[in-house]
Design a protein around this motif. Structure first.
Motif, PDB file in Angstrom:
ATOM      1  N   ASP A 118       0.765  -1.240  -0.047  1.00  0.00           N
ATOM      2  CA  ASP A 118      -0.248   0.011  -0.073  1.00  0.00           C
ATOM      3  C   ASP A 118       0.864   1.311  -0.034  1.00  0.00           C
ATOM      4  OD1 ASP A 118      -2.499  -1.380   0.370  1.00  0.00           O
ATOM      5  OD2 ASP A 118      -1.952  -1.731   2.269  1.00  0.00           O
ATOM      6  N   ARG A 119       1.947   1.175   0.873  1.00  0.00           N
ATOM      7  CA  ARG A 119       2.793   2.048   0.896  1.00  0.00           C
ATOM      8  C   ARG A 119       4.268   1.536   0.820  1.00  0.00           C
ATOM      9  NH1 ARG A 119       2.747   6.288   5.293  1.00  0.00           N
ATOM     10  NH2 ARG A 119       1.635   4.481   6.345  1.00  0.00           N
ATOM     11  N   ILE A 120       5.354   2.367   0.422  1.00  0.00           N
ATOM     12  CA  ILE A 120       6.746   1.840   0.349  1.00  0.00           C
ATOM     13  C   ILE A 120       7.426   2.901   1.007  1.00  0.00           C
ATOM     14  CG2 ILE A 120       8.630   1.314  -1.256  1.00  0.00           C
ATOM     15  CD1 ILE A 120       6.626   0.374  -3.252  1.00  0.00           C
ATOM     16  N   ILE A 121       8.615   2.383   2.034  1.00  0.00           N
ATOM     17  CA  ILE A 121       9.560   3.408   2.245  1.00  0.00           C
ATOM     18  C   ILE A 121      10.956   2.903   1.964  1.00  0.00           C
ATOM     19  CG2 ILE A 121      10.957   3.856   4.372  1.00  0.00           C
ATOM     20  CD1 ILE A 121       8.382   3.514   6.097  1.00  0.00           C
ATOM     21  N   VAL A 122      11.273   3.676   1.077  1.00  0.00           N
ATOM     22  CA  VAL A 122      12.725   3.321   0.243  1.00  0.00           C
ATOM     23  C   VAL A 122      13.784   3.821   1.077  1.00  0.00           C
ATOM     24  CG1 VAL A 122      14.052   3.472  -1.601  1.00  0.00           C
ATOM     25  CG2 VAL A 122      11.709   3.597  -1.840  1.00  0.00           C
ATOM     26  N   MET A 123      14.941   2.831   1.516  1.00  0.00           N
ATOM     27  CA  MET A 123      15.644   3.408   2.700  1.00  0.00           C
ATOM     28  C   MET A 123      17.067   3.220   1.946  1.00  0.00           C
ATOM     29  SD  MET A 123      14.508   1.787   6.063  1.00  0.00           S
ATOM     30  CE  MET A 123      15.898   2.547   6.973  1.00  0.00           C
ATOM     31  N   ASN A 124      17.722   3.915   2.411  1.00  0.00           N
ATOM     32  CA  ASN A 124      19.361   3.871   2.115  1.00  0.00           C
ATOM     33  C   ASN A 124      20.184   4.259   3.252  1.00  0.00           C
ATOM     34  OD1 ASN A 124      21.615   3.995   0.539  1.00  0.00           O
ATOM     35  ND2 ASN A 124      21.438   5.992  -0.365  1.00  0.00           N
ATOM     36  N   LYS A 125      21.170   3.678   3.652  1.00  0.00           N
ATOM     37  CA  LYS A 125      22.333   3.704   4.520  1.00  0.00           C
ATOM     38  C   LYS A 125      21.588   4.258   5.702  1.00  0.00           C
ATOM     39  CE  LYS A 125      25.820   4.785   1.323  1.00  0.00           C
ATOM     40  NZ  LYS A 125      26.466   5.973   0.473  1.00  0.00           N
ATOM     41  N   GLY A 126      20.673   3.567   6.152  1.00  0.00           N
ATOM     42  CA  GLY A 126      20.066   4.048   7.471  1.00  0.00           C
ATOM     43  C   GLY A 126      18.915   5.128   7.565  1.00  0.00           C
ATOM     44  N   ASP A 127      18.997   5.755   6.394  1.00  0.00           N
ATOM     45  CA  ASP A 127      17.846   6.979   6.502  1.00  0.00           C
ATOM     46  C   ASP A 127      16.640   6.456   5.562  1.00  0.00           C
ATOM     47  OD1 ASP A 127      19.055   8.771   8.033  1.00  0.00           O
ATOM     48  OD2 ASP A 127      20.702   9.094   6.408  1.00  0.00           O
ATOM     49  N   ILE A 128      15.352   7.089   5.719  1.00  0.00           N
ATOM     50  CA  ILE A 128      14.280   7.025   4.820  1.00  0.00           C
ATOM     51  C   ILE A 128      14.658   7.948   3.867  1.00  0.00           C
ATOM     52  CG2 ILE A 128      11.935   7.412   4.670  1.00  0.00           C
ATOM     53  CD1 ILE A 128      11.544   6.394   7.190  1.00  0.00           C
ATOM     54  N   GLU A 129      14.423   7.565   2.508  1.00  0.00           N
ATOM     55  CA  GLU A 129      14.716   8.296   1.182  1.00  0.00           C
ATOM     56  C   GLU A 129      13.339   8.813   0.835  1.00  0.00           C
ATOM     57  OE1 GLU A 129      17.345   9.142  -1.163  1.00  0.00           O
ATOM     58  OE2 GLU A 129      18.837   8.512   0.363  1.00  0.00           O
ATOM     59  N   GLN A 130      12.417   8.135   0.741  1.00  0.00           N
ATOM     60  CA  GLN A 130      11.062   8.352   0.467  1.00  0.00           C
ATOM     61  C   GLN A 130      10.014   7.308   1.015  1.00  0.00           C
ATOM     62  OE1 GLN A 130      10.658   8.973  -3.773  1.00  0.00           O
ATOM     63  NE2 GLN A 130       8.777   9.786  -3.613  1.00  0.00           N
ATOM     64  N   MET A 131       8.934   8.000   1.248  1.00  0.00           N
ATOM     65  CA  MET A 131       7.832   7.161   1.666  1.00  0.00           C
ATOM     66  C   MET A 131       6.566   7.616   1.218  1.00  0.00           C
ATOM     67  SD  MET A 131       6.754   6.415   5.796  1.00  0.00           S
ATOM     68  CE  MET A 131       7.145   8.171   6.467  1.00  0.00           C
ATOM     69  N   ASP A 132       5.996   6.605   0.279  1.00  0.00           N
ATOM     70  CA  ASP A 132       4.923   7.217  -0.534  1.00  0.00           C
ATOM     71  C   ASP A 132       4.064   5.769  -1.139  1.00  0.00           C
ATOM     72  OD1 ASP A 132       3.666   9.486  -1.758  1.00  0.00           O
ATOM     73  OD2 ASP A 132       5.465  10.147  -2.137  1.00  0.00           O
ATOM     74  N   SER A 133       3.030   5.882  -1.763  1.00  0.00           N
ATOM     75  CA  SER A 133       2.404   4.938  -2.504  1.00  0.00           C
ATOM     76  C   SER A 133       3.288   4.502  -3.616  1.00  0.00           C
ATOM     77  CB  SER A 133       1.253   5.329  -3.189  1.00  0.00           C
ATOM     78  OG  SER A 133       1.315   6.320  -4.139  1.00  0.00           O
ATOM     79  N   PRO A 134       3.167   3.138  -4.064  1.00  0.00           N
ATOM     80  CA  PRO A 134       3.893   2.622  -4.954  1.00  0.00           C
ATOM     81  C   PRO A 134       3.997   3.556  -6.378  1.00  0.00           C
ATOM     82  CG  PRO A 134       2.760   0.880  -4.098  1.00  0.00           C
ATOM     83  CD  PRO A 134       2.314   2.251  -3.484  1.00  0.00           C
ATOM     84  N   ARG A 135       2.786   3.929  -6.772  1.00  0.00           N
ATOM     85  CA  ARG A 135       2.578   4.706  -7.867  1.00  0.00           C
ATOM     86  C   ARG A 135       3.576   5.901  -7.794  1.00  0.00           C
ATOM     87  NH1 ARG A 135      -2.519   5.839 -11.000  1.00  0.00           N
ATOM     88  NH2 ARG A 135      -3.230   3.952 -10.161  1.00  0.00           N
ATOM     89  N   SER A 136       3.560   6.519  -6.538  1.00  0.00           N
ATOM     90  CA  SER A 136       4.103   7.945  -6.343  1.00  0.00           C
ATOM     91  C   SER A 136       5.676   7.650  -6.356  1.00  0.00           C
ATOM     92  CB  SER A 136       3.802   8.793  -5.431  1.00  0.00           C
ATOM     93  OG  SER A 136       2.541   9.050  -5.281  1.00  0.00           O
ATOM     94  N   ILE A 137       5.986   6.548  -5.654  1.00  0.00           N
ATOM     95  CA  ILE A 137       7.436   6.166  -5.571  1.00  0.00           C
ATOM     96  C   ILE A 137       7.954   6.094  -7.189  1.00  0.00           C
ATOM     97  CG2 ILE A 137       9.174   4.111  -5.250  1.00  0.00           C
ATOM     98  CD1 ILE A 137       8.544   5.417  -2.441  1.00  0.00           C
TER      99      ILE A 137
END
Lengths: 358, 273
Positions: A203-222
């Motif tokens: 439903d939603r995705i959090i994309v992470m990189n090196k211990g930080d959240i890069e983006q938190m959004d719906s799959p479509r927005s991501i």
């Protein structure tokens, strides 16, 4: 909708320097949230923190109304499905599933009933007497899922549960999981490094990189609106072109993009392959076809422009008119610019008078 | 004969080697069994000229012998139980915890088996004199445990290592306390390794003669110790009867445990991880 899981200021840095820093997110009741990122990005650390297998240095974890930060794993209202080695090989499937209920000293009838229910849910009714070693990898993971469901978790945690399986099975189980999730209205935190899996079930995705959240959004927005260059690179296929910027203006082919303010002399333009159209006649940009690779019902066409290589997808039917070394004009539907890692919005797009036609 | 026909030229060499090996391995055993039941057997006869159970009767009716059998078994049982109590927690620690000098400690258990035994025993014997452990049951148990520590630490440690962390964590997750996790998941999964190690411990205690001779003399005479004197004092038939009695528990135990015994369990047990 109610917030089922609330993670506040979660921090945990390992001796190696890896870890997570100041993570904040919430999951609603019945939502499937995916933590996505390359290995070592901290996604599993978050999951294990919620499950209670890591004692966090800082932060709070709240499930429902209850602060569970200091609870041990056995006391948490969470259930976890691991990547592999989930089941206890010395117990039958029935015993594996009944383990938690036996610990709670539930009645035999109740246990039987619940186990039957769980086995029906995962469509493995006839396996109760078998040992885990007699089951396939996919079946074992389904039993593990059933065992987790029998804990009646307020939040179900899944740690790359399908990554050890082959592609076809992974696809099937993904669908099945989604089905069970909506049927039982489960709240799930799902960890994966597979972006396709994340896009398809979340439903939603959090994309992470090196211990930080890069983006938190719906799959479509991501997918459509990546906020950082990292997300753009990590999710889906993307063309990247370095373009110089002068006087807050940058041009790609026939188009001039205006920016309100820029600090660097270069920008990265990101274009999805499907946003590039090859056409006859007037276009934005001139290119020559370098390579055509047939991939079934579509083909990947590699284009060479004055600023770099672009890849695009072309339908089978349109392919006949294209040949290697042809000069074509292309149309860019959507271009996203990044300054360093951050997305930068252009304020105006201007078409230059020089007309490109083939 | 079909058997020899099936031996082609190509594997003739293999066949000969296997035969040679079997002869080398089983001949002494066969000889032992024949000797144990023989009445009269003189050179150059290939087989005994008469059969008898005379020496069986002698050995089994001898008080000293039956006492030694009882003693040996009670020592072996106590040594095994004590070793399990002491070594299983240690094995678990070696498998799960990372502490400084972990490998050095683990290696040190091997050292007791690396030295010439008698030298080690004499050194220990000097200590035992000071502590008044010579000619005591405790002393014998202690000297047996010097040998068994290695089996009981290395093999169960490997068995514990084969229990994946996620299998323990899944049990925690299902609501089991750390102790219940150990009891319901870790221990049963490591059980085959622990059983193998216990059998080795039991057998090695049953078989131990050198240390027992040094520490237990004169009051504590176990089976192997008694066997030395029987071999020295009586005809070889008595010795062979006695050695069959001594081998019997070994064979029975190994047969009972053959489900758990495998090259894997052994190989895993002696990995330096």
């Amino acid at each position: 909708m109610d917030i089922q899981l609330d993670v506040k200021n979660l921090t945990h840095v390992f001796k190696t320097g890896e870890g997570i820093r100041d993570i904040n997110f919430q999951i609603k009741q019945g939502e499937l949230l995916t933590l996505l990122g390359p290995s070592g990005c901290g996604k599993t650390t978050i999951l294990r923190s919620v499950g209670g297998f890591i004692q966090n240095q800082q932060g709070k974890i709240i499930v429902g109304q209850e602060d569970i930060t200091s609870l041990s794993p056995e006391k948490r209202p969470t259930a976890m499905v691991f990547q592999s080695y989930n089941l206890w090989p010395h117990m039958t499937v029935f015993d594996n599933l009944a383990f938690s209920m036996k610990l709670k000293k539930m009645s035999k009838d109740h246990i039987n009933e619940r186990v039957q229910w769980a086995l029906r849910l995962i469509r493995l009714e006839n396996t109760a007497k078998k040992y885990p070693s007699e089951l396939s990898g996919g079946q074992q993971q389904r039993i593990a899922l059933a065992r987790a469901l029998l804990l009646n978790p307020k939040v179900l945690l899944l740690d790359e549960p399908f990554s050890a399986l082959d592609a076809k099975l992974r696809y099937e189980l993904r669908e099945e999981l989604r089905e069970i999730q909506s049927k039982e209205n489960l709240t799930m935190l799902f960890v994966t490094h597979d972006q396709e899996e994340a896009l398809s079930i979340s439903d939603r995705i959090i994309v992470m990189n090196k211990g930080d959240i890069e983006q938190m959004d719906s799959p479509r927005s991501i997918y459509n609106e990546p906020n950082t260059l990292f997300v753009a690179k990590f999710i889906g296929k993307m063309n990247f072109i370095e373009i110089p910027i002068a006087d807050h203006k940058a041009s790609i082919g026939n188009n001039m993009y205006h920016f309100s303010h820029t600090n660097s002399s270069k920008l990265t333009a990101a274009i999805r392959p499907e946003d590039i159209t090859i056409q006859e006649g007037k276009g934005d940009w001139l290119a020559s076809i370098k390579k055509i690779m047939i991939l079934g019902h579509y083909a990947e066409v590699t284009l060479e422009t004055e600023d770099g290589i672009l890849k695009t997808f072309v339908e089978k039917r349109k392919l006949e008119s294209l040949h290697v070394h042809d000069q074509v004009s292309i149309l860019l539907q959507d271009v996203r610019f990044f300054e360093g890692n951050d997305w930068i919005k252009y304020i105006k797009k201007e078409e230059l008078p020089t007309c490109i036609t083939v | 004969m079909w058997f020899f026909k099936s031996v082609s030229k190509r594997n003739l060499m293999e066949f000969l080697l296997v035969t040679l090996f079997c002869l080398f391995f089983f001949m002494p055993l066969v000889n032992l069994v024949i000797l144990a039941f023989s009445g009269e057997w003189q050179y150059p006869n290939k087989f005994p000229t008469s059969w008898s159970l005379e020496w069986w009767k002698f050995v089994l009716e001898n008080d000293e012998v039956s006492r030694s059998i009882m003693l040996s078994f009670s020592i072996a049982i106590i040594v095994t139980i004590l070793s399990i109590i002491i070594c299983i927690p240690a094995a678990y620690a070696f498998a799960r915890l990372q502490f400084p000098l972990r490998r050095t400690f683990l290696f040190s258990f091997l050292l007791t088996n690396a030295f010439p035994k008698m030298g080690l025993y004499v050194a220990i014997g000097v200590l035992f004199y000071q502590f008044g452990l010579m000619n005591t049951f405790t002393g014998i148990v202690l000297i047996h445990m010097v040998n068994t520590l290695m089996y009981m630490t290395w093999i169960p440690s490997a068995a514990f290592k084969n229990v994946h962390a996620s299998q323990e964590e899944a049990a925690r997750d299902a609501g089991a306390s750390p102790f219940k996790v150990f009891w319901h998941v870790t221990l049963p999964m490591a059980a085959p390794g622990i059983i193998v190690a216990s059998i080795f411990t039991f057998l090695s205690s049953l078989d131990e003669a050198q240390g027992t001779l040094l520490v237990g003399i004169p009051d504590y005479q176990t089976m192997p110790v008694v066997m030395y004197s029987i071999i020295a004092d009586y005809p070889s038939t008595a010795g062979s009867v006695f050695s069959i009695i001594l081998t019997l528990p070994t064979i029975i135990l190994l047969l009972a445990a053959r489900r758990f015994l495998g090259a894997d369990a052994m190989a895993n047990g002696f990995q330096m991880k």
